[in-house]
Design an enzyme around this catalytic site. Sequence first.
Site, short mmCIF file in Angstrom:
data_model
loop_
_atom_site.label_atom_id
_atom_site.label_comp_id
_atom_site.label_asym_id
_atom_site.label_seq_id
_atom_site.Cartn_x
_atom_site.Cartn_y
_atom_site.Cartn_z
N SER A 151 0.84 -1.19 0.00
CA SER A 151 0.00 0.00 0.00
C SER A 151 0.88 1.24 0.00
O SER A 151 1.96 1.25 0.59
CB SER A 151 -0.90 0.02 1.24
OG SER A 151 -1.55 1.26 1.38
N TYR A 164 -2.09 0.30 10.46
CA TYR A 164 -2.04 -0.16 9.07
C TYR A 164 -0.73 0.26 8.41
O TYR A 164 -0.08 -0.54 7.72
CB TYR A 164 -3.23 0.41 8.30
CG TYR A 164 -3.36 -0.10 6.88
CD1 TYR A 164 -3.77 -1.41 6.63
CD2 TYR A 164 -3.09 0.72 5.79
CE1 TYR A 164 -3.91 -1.88 5.33
CE2 TYR A 164 -3.23 0.25 4.49
CZ TYR A 164 -3.64 -1.04 4.27
OH TYR A 164 -3.77 -1.52 2.99
#
Length: 252
Positions: A151, A164
Amino acid sequence: MENLSNYFGQNIKDKRIVITGGTTGIGKAIADLLISLGGRVLTFGRDKEDFNHAFTDIKTKFPDCDLYGFPADITNKEDVKLILEEIDKKLGGIDILINNAALSAEGVTKGNLEDWQYILETNIMGYLTFSKEAVDRMTAQKSGHIINIGSMSAESRKPESTIYVATKTALRGFSTSLRKEINPLGIKVSLVEPGAVTSDMQPDSKASQQKKIEKLEMLEAEDIAMSVLFCLSQPKRCDIVTMQVRPHLQLI
């Protein structure tokens, strides 16, 4: 250059492909694309309803495809054991691993240690576990390709998603080091880092996500599937080591 249809399918047809978290979003889009090119795919996800919907959809579009798997949680040791047994039984090995199963997470001011442990088990240990199992199976054949779906959070590092960010930053380091470790074995490693992509992980509604797509602020899952296909389609001499894919108007 040779015919592009041959180029993009040359490393996919009849290959034994494992996709973790392949029942929704990016994983499902990758499964659709690789199956359409003749790949033999085994995939799984933890939600039974999502799994059944994905399987039915793929089988409807590609009735003669080789598709395997069942609902499984990547953090559950017994589930992982059963998936590995299914891989060996139905595929007889792994040529391509797509590490994709992951969960969103907020910052340290929200949630609790128990929630974070489950996130870490999914977003980090899940990738490590299946990478190790893939390498064990790829080493003997002296070939294979592991693609880790990361990501752009590893770069943007937004304050509202600290946990995250930690997992995706860890994945960036792991992918870099893993490539150095297993390239001599003939195994490729690619890290694909998407920006904002429409998915169930997004906090926005489906309608809001669609508006962002139209405004060039969000990607479709199919965009990442095509990026993965590009990585897989390279000749043996060529590695796509890291690919960052962002919406045109997402400034990071």
